[in-house]
Design a protein around this motif. Structure first.
Motif, PDB file in Angstrom:
ATOM      1  N   ASN A 217       0.826  -1.213   0.000  1.00 29.87           N
ATOM      2  CA  ASN A 217       0.000   0.000   0.000  1.00 29.87           C
ATOM      3  C   ASN A 217       0.858   1.261   0.000  1.00 29.87           C
ATOM      4  OD1 ASN A 217      -2.374  -1.468  -0.001  1.00 29.87           O
ATOM      5  ND2 ASN A 217      -2.612  -1.429   2.228  1.00 29.87           N
ATOM      6  N   VAL A 218       1.885   1.269   0.844  1.00 29.33           N
ATOM      7  CA  VAL A 218       2.781   2.432   0.901  1.00 29.33           C
ATOM      8  C   VAL A 218       3.509   2.598  -0.422  1.00 29.33           C
ATOM      9  CG1 VAL A 218       4.807   3.419   2.019  1.00 29.33           C
ATOM     10  CG2 VAL A 218       3.044   2.307   3.405  1.00 29.33           C
ATOM     11  N   ARG A 219       4.023   1.487  -0.917  1.00 27.53           N
ATOM     12  CA  ARG A 219       4.784   1.517  -2.173  1.00 27.53           C
ATOM     13  C   ARG A 219       3.919   2.003  -3.339  1.00 27.53           C
ATOM     14  NH1 ARG A 219       6.599  -3.262  -1.769  1.00 27.53           N
ATOM     15  NH2 ARG A 219       5.101  -4.351  -3.088  1.00 27.53           N
ATOM     16  N   ASN A 220       2.713   1.484  -3.439  1.00 26.70           N
ATOM     17  CA  ASN A 220       1.842   1.884  -4.541  1.00 26.70           C
ATOM     18  C   ASN A 220       1.462   3.354  -4.460  1.00 26.70           C
ATOM     19  OD1 ASN A 220       1.918  -0.674  -5.624  1.00 26.70           O
ATOM     20  ND2 ASN A 220      -0.060  -1.315  -4.777  1.00 26.70           N
ATOM     21  N   GLY A 221       1.269   3.834  -3.252  1.00 28.19           N
ATOM     22  CA  GLY A 221       0.973   5.251  -3.093  1.00 28.19           C
ATOM     23  C   GLY A 221       2.125   6.118  -3.545  1.00 28.19           C
ATOM     24  N   PHE A 222       3.339   5.673  -3.232  1.00 28.85           N
ATOM     25  CA  PHE A 222       4.528   6.413  -3.646  1.00 28.85           C
ATOM     26  C   PHE A 222       4.729   6.318  -5.163  1.00 28.85           C
ATOM     27  CE2 PHE A 222       9.086   6.613  -4.534  1.00 28.85           C
ATOM     28  CZ  PHE A 222       9.415   7.822  -3.937  1.00 28.85           C
ATOM     29  N   LEU A 223       4.569   5.109  -5.706  1.00 26.00           N
ATOM     30  CA  LEU A 223       4.820   4.887  -7.130  1.00 26.00           C
ATOM     31  C   LEU A 223       3.852   5.634  -8.027  1.00 26.00           C
ATOM     32  CD1 LEU A 223       5.709   1.076  -7.209  1.00 26.00           C
ATOM     33  CD2 LEU A 223       7.253   3.027  -7.378  1.00 26.00           C
ATOM     34  N   ALA A 224       2.701   6.013  -7.474  1.00 23.05           N
ATOM     35  CA  ALA A 224       1.737   6.780  -8.265  1.00 23.05           C
ATOM     36  C   ALA A 224       2.334   8.100  -8.743  1.00 23.05           C
ATOM     37  CB  ALA A 224       0.477   7.038  -7.440  1.00 23.05           C
ATOM     38  N   ARG A 225       3.405   8.545  -8.067  1.00 24.97           N
ATOM     39  CA  ARG A 225       4.054   9.808  -8.449  1.00 24.97           C
ATOM     40  C   ARG A 225       5.399   9.609  -9.115  1.00 24.97           C
ATOM     41  NH1 ARG A 225       4.282  14.954  -4.800  1.00 24.97           N
ATOM     42  NH2 ARG A 225       5.521  15.394  -6.650  1.00 24.97           N
ATOM     43  N   VAL A 226       5.775   8.360  -9.388  1.00 26.66           N
ATOM     44  CA  VAL A 226       7.077   8.085 -10.000  1.00 26.66           C
ATOM     45  C   VAL A 226       6.871   7.634 -11.445  1.00 26.66           C
ATOM     46  CG1 VAL A 226       9.202   6.745  -9.861  1.00 26.66           C
ATOM     47  CG2 VAL A 226       8.033   7.432  -7.767  1.00 26.66           C
ATOM     48  N   PRO A 227       7.156   8.480 -12.430  1.00 27.39           N
ATOM     49  CA  PRO A 227       6.888   8.141 -13.824  1.00 27.39           C
ATOM     50  C   PRO A 227       7.524   6.835 -14.303  1.00 27.39           C
ATOM     51  CG  PRO A 227       7.322  10.478 -13.640  1.00 27.39           C
ATOM     52  CD  PRO A 227       7.603   9.887 -12.292  1.00 27.39           C
ATOM     53  N   VAL A 228       8.718   6.494 -13.811  1.00 22.18           N
ATOM     54  CA  VAL A 228       9.351   5.260 -14.292  1.00 22.18           C
ATOM     55  C   VAL A 228       8.753   4.020 -13.650  1.00 22.18           C
ATOM     56  CG1 VAL A 228      11.515   6.461 -14.796  1.00 22.18           C
ATOM     57  CG2 VAL A 228      11.251   5.248 -12.613  1.00 22.18           C
ATOM     58  N   GLY A 229       7.918   4.186 -12.623  1.00 24.69           N
ATOM     59  CA  GLY A 229       7.142   3.091 -12.091  1.00 24.69           C
ATOM     60  C   GLY A 229       7.860   2.105 -11.195  1.00 24.69           C
ATOM     61  N   ARG A 230       8.925   2.519 -10.564  1.00 26.08           N
ATOM     62  CA  ARG A 230       9.624   1.630  -9.622  1.00 26.08           C
ATOM     63  C   ARG A 230      10.366   2.456  -8.589  1.00 26.08           C
ATOM     64  NH1 ARG A 230      15.102   1.534 -10.457  1.00 26.08           N
ATOM     65  NH2 ARG A 230      15.908   2.105 -12.522  1.00 26.08           N
ATOM     66  N   LEU A 231      10.787   1.786  -7.520  1.00 29.71           N
ATOM     67  CA  LEU A 231      11.644   2.414  -6.525  1.00 29.71           C
ATOM     68  C   LEU A 231      13.086   2.392  -7.013  1.00 29.71           C
ATOM     69  CD1 LEU A 231      10.150   0.839  -3.269  1.00 29.71           C
ATOM     70  CD2 LEU A 231       9.572   3.025  -4.325  1.00 29.71           C
TER      71      LEU A 231
END
Length: 266
Positions: A217-231
């Motif tokens: 859940n935390v990761r998906n919330g963060f990834l919603a703002r990361v254009p490349v789609g990963r950490l």
């Protein structure tokens, strides 16, 4: 028109350079040591934890990397001078300084004390300023230029709702220091830049990479703002670092390089 004569093979060469890595035992510090050491730089590694520093030194030696360990943090003029003196004694000078150290103290502003705020500012700003001052004076005296790289953060540009008033303030100050010294030292051939990561894999963030409901859940919330789609991964910081420490960046100074997968772009 003929093609420009560009020595691409030597653009990112740091072999034989003397590099001080402050905060070498931290997550980013180890990336710095691995990147510069394997590229042939000779290191002075510094940290406050003697055992962790010794373990890192042994690992670097096993990898064939030249490294001198100095068990100090940049807490004052004497510490910073001792670190620079170690580089001069071991390698004859200082070519590269990377400040990879830093702390955070999470707490809503009403819960933070002045002392807690000042501790973050001392570690992230005053320590960086003091270490840059000591190394920069030596670089200027040497007369052959140099490279200074600070560690900023996406939080130097963006706020955070979960108690980051000390950390965001400190990283904004690092950004200002980067620009000020970039202007001040340009005439000496010393470039000053900063790498500003967002979340990348480390012992502190390992939980975000785990396969459980909370992490997802935390990761998906963060990834919603990361254009490349990963950490981020540690190697995502290696390329910008090598660029900023080599002559490839000779015309770049006072810049904040966001290693964030596009997080700060939108």
């Amino acid at each position: 028109m003929s093609l420009p004569a560009i020595d691409t093979a030597g653009l990112f060469d740091v072999a034989g350079k003397s590099a001080i890595v402050v905060g070498a035992t931290g997550s980013f510090g180890k990336v710095v040591c691995a990147t510069l050491g394997r590229a042939g730089a000779r290191l002075v590694i510094t940290a406050g934890n003697k055992d962790e520093l010794a373990a890192l030194g042994a690992e670097l030696a096993e990898a064939g990397v030249a490294a001198v360990a100095v068990n100090r943090r940049p807490n004052g003029e004497a510490d910073c001078d001792a670190i620079v003196d170690a580089a001069i004694e071991a390698y004859g000078g200082v070519d590269i300084l990377v400040i990879a150290s830093g702390v955070n103290d999470v707490g809503m502003i009403g819960d933070l004390t002045s002392g807690r705020f000042q501790k973050v500012m001392q570690a992230n700003v005053e320590g960086a300023w003091s270490m840059a001052r000591a190394a920069g004076q030596r670089m200027i005296a040497q007369g052959r230029g140099g490279k200074v790289v600070f560690t900023s953060s996406a939080r130097g540009k963006l706020g955070h709702p979960a108690g980051y008033s000390a950390y965001c303030t400190s990283k904004s100050a690092v950004d200002g220091l980067t620009k000020a010294l970039g202007c001040e030292w340009g005439k000496h051939g010393i470039t000053v830049n900063a790498i500003a990561p967002t979340v990348f894999r480390s012992p502190l963030t390992a939980w975000m990479f785990e396969d459980n409901e909370h992490a997802t859940n935390v990761r998906n919330g963060f990834l919603a703002r990361v254009p490349v789609g990963r950490l981020g991964e540690p190697e995502d910081l290696a390329g910008p670092l090598l660029f900023l420490c080599s002559r490839a960046s000779d015309f770049h100074t006072g810049h904040i390089i966001y290693a964030d997968g596009g997080y700060t772009a939108g």
